[in-house]
Design an enzyme around this catalytic site. Structure first.
Site, PDB file in Angstrom:
ATOM      1  N   TYR A 120       0.786  -1.235   0.115  1.00  0.00           N
ATOM      2  CA  TYR A 120      -0.041  -0.126  -0.043  1.00  0.00           C
ATOM      3  C   TYR A 120       1.047   1.296  -0.020  1.00  0.00           C
ATOM      4  O   TYR A 120       0.242   2.217   0.064  1.00  0.00           O
ATOM      5  CB  TYR A 120      -1.122  -0.081   1.247  1.00  0.00           C
ATOM      6  CG  TYR A 120      -2.242  -0.637   1.212  1.00  0.00           C
ATOM      7  CD1 TYR A 120      -2.250  -1.859   0.079  1.00  0.00           C
ATOM      8  CD2 TYR A 120      -3.180  -0.842   2.059  1.00  0.00           C
ATOM      9  CE1 TYR A 120      -3.556  -2.695   0.011  1.00  0.00           C
ATOM     10  CE2 TYR A 120      -4.236  -1.496   1.713  1.00  0.00           C
ATOM     11  CZ  TYR A 120      -4.505  -2.529   0.854  1.00  0.00           C
ATOM     12  OH  TYR A 120      -5.468  -3.158   0.768  1.00  0.00           O
ATOM     13  N   ASP A 199      -0.641 -17.642   4.536  1.00  0.00           N
ATOM     14  CA  ASP A 199      -1.713 -18.296   3.793  1.00  0.00           C
ATOM     15  C   ASP A 199      -2.070 -19.281   4.694  1.00  0.00           C
ATOM     16  O   ASP A 199      -3.482 -19.754   4.839  1.00  0.00           O
ATOM     17  CB  ASP A 199      -1.128 -18.865   2.619  1.00  0.00           C
ATOM     18  CG  ASP A 199       0.394 -19.579   2.907  1.00  0.00           C
ATOM     19  OD1 ASP A 199       0.726 -19.326   3.840  1.00  0.00           O
ATOM     20  OD2 ASP A 199       0.845 -20.319   1.783  1.00  0.00           O
TER      21      ASP A 199
HETATM   22  N1  GGG Z   1     -13.924   2.145   6.346  1.00  0.00           N
HETATM   23  C1  GGG Z   1     -13.020   1.322   5.633  1.00  0.00           C
HETATM   24  C2  GGG Z   1     -13.211   1.622   4.257  1.00  0.00           C
HETATM   25  O1  GGG Z   1     -13.261   2.467   3.744  1.00  0.00           O
HETATM   26  N2  GGG Z   1     -12.517   0.502   3.617  1.00  0.00           N
HETATM   27  C3  GGG Z   1     -12.373   0.467   2.216  1.00  0.00           C
HETATM   28  C4  GGG Z   1     -11.002   0.228   1.630  1.00  0.00           C
HETATM   29  O2  GGG Z   1     -10.579  -0.355   0.640  1.00  0.00           O
HETATM   30  N3  GGG Z   1      -9.847   0.309   2.566  1.00  0.00           N
HETATM   31  C5  GGG Z   1      -8.643  -0.313   2.440  1.00  0.00           C
HETATM   32  C6  GGG Z   1      -8.087  -0.292   3.623  1.00  0.00           C
HETATM   33  O3  GGG Z   1      -8.448  -0.519   4.820  1.00  0.00           O
HETATM   34  O4  GGG Z   1      -6.688  -0.160   3.649  1.00  0.00           O
END
Ligand code: GGG
Length: 327
Positions: A120, A199
């Protein structure tokens, strides 16, 4: 002292569950001041920046932020918001509640997810018509910072230790570094650890979740495994989370925008209200946080329940029941 809370509903059911949580918070004897801020796909669709600079600034300076859900613009919204509060850990508890049907009722796990890097980190490229790439970033500093928090977490709660999930047999450099750094910090703090390949952990969670209490994970693995755990305890409507930094936090349900039900007024507000309870506790209002947890537990057990939990109630019905339980 007034606590300055920024609320960002975001998209989809975020627009429904955030007002529900604010209504619940407003019943408490805690001095909270709410400032609503915009972010998300709907802002981008109207020609704006999905995360307006003003929203970023508000979150970076608030005592705490309550966030709803991010949709297609998640990478441009929730990741920079987490960075705005310098959040290095995403705490995601997954447990069952009395009266709620669960695939694995014995589940009671807290995921401590690395919150700044891994896949990320935002290093994606299109090299050609045929090839796209993603650079996975793992730093010694972020891994150690997460591990320090994990040690503090288990020590403060008198827990036995924690499990480190990784895939260091394949991602030898990145997860090897993550694993070694976390083990090194745990050893220095005298905290017991064990390890599991991520996993294999997915299978263990499905079969015998009671073997795990606190699980420390890299970023994406924590996102995926906590959703799996949601499936074990009754669904995503029940999982809260806290993105914690050294000085402030951003609190959000684990679920996303739920486009299949958005706009129908039937979203389960429990995960967001439980996130608000985590926020209260983080701000030092432990008894208010506990009261909110108790109210959620009572309403989950006695109803009304939203359709994801087998009921027919609306978000408004559940919110009204929560407010009643607190008054
Ligand atoms: N409230 C959690 C949210 O908006 N999740 C959407 C999402 O794709 N989140 C990616 C993450 O939590 O890293």
């Amino acid at each position: 002292m007034t606590e300055d809370i920024v609320v960002i509903p975001g998209d989809g059911i975020g627009q429904e569950v955030i007002p529900a949580a604010v209504s619940v918070l407003e019943t408490l004897d805690v001095d909270l001041s709410f400032t609503e801020a915009e972010a998300g796909d709907h802002v981008a669709a109207a020609g704006g920046d999905p995360l307006p600079a003003e929203t970023h600034e508000l979150a970076a300076n608030a005592d705490a932020t309550l966030f709803g859900a991010a949709g297609e613009s998640a990478a441009d919204v929730i990741l920079p918001l987490r960075a705005a509060v310098d959040s290095f850990v995403n705490v995601r508890p997954a447990r069952t509640y009395p009266g709620i049907e669960a695939v694995r009722p014995e589940t009671d796990i807290v995921f401590l997810r690395e919150n700044t890097e891994g896949v990320y980190a935002g290093h994606e490229d299109r090299l050609s018509e045929d090839v796209s790439t993603l650079t996975r970033v793992v730093t010694e500093s972020a891994s150690r910072r997460l591990a320090e928090y994990a040690c503090e977490y288990v020590t403060d709660r008198d827990l036995d230790g924690f499990t480190v999930a990784h895939k260091a047999n394949v991602m030898r450099e990145t997860d090897g570094r993550f694993r070694d750094a976390v083990f090194d910090v745990a050893e220095a703090n005298g905290v017991e650890t064990d390890e599991v390949l991520m996993d294999a952990l997915a299978m263990h969670l499905a079969l015998r979740p009671e073997e795990y209490d606190v699980v420390v994970t890299p970023n994406l693995a924590g996102d995926v495994l906590s959703d799996l755990a949601a499936g074990l305890v009754g669904g995503l409507g029940l999982l809260p989370s806290a993105n914690l930094g050294p000085d402030r936090g951003l609190f959000e349900p684990v679920h996303g925008t739920a486009p299949d039900i958005a706009g129908q007024g039937i979203a389960n507000p429990s995960a967001t209200v439980l996130s608000a309870a985590m926020m209260l506790e983080h701000l030092g209002y432990d008894s208010a946080g506990q009261r909110v947890r108790d109210a959620v537990e009572t309403v989950l057990e006695e109803g009304p329940r939203t359709p994801d939990l087998g009921g027919e109630a609306s978000t408004e019905d559940v919110t009204a029941a929560l407010v009643d339980a607190l008054e």
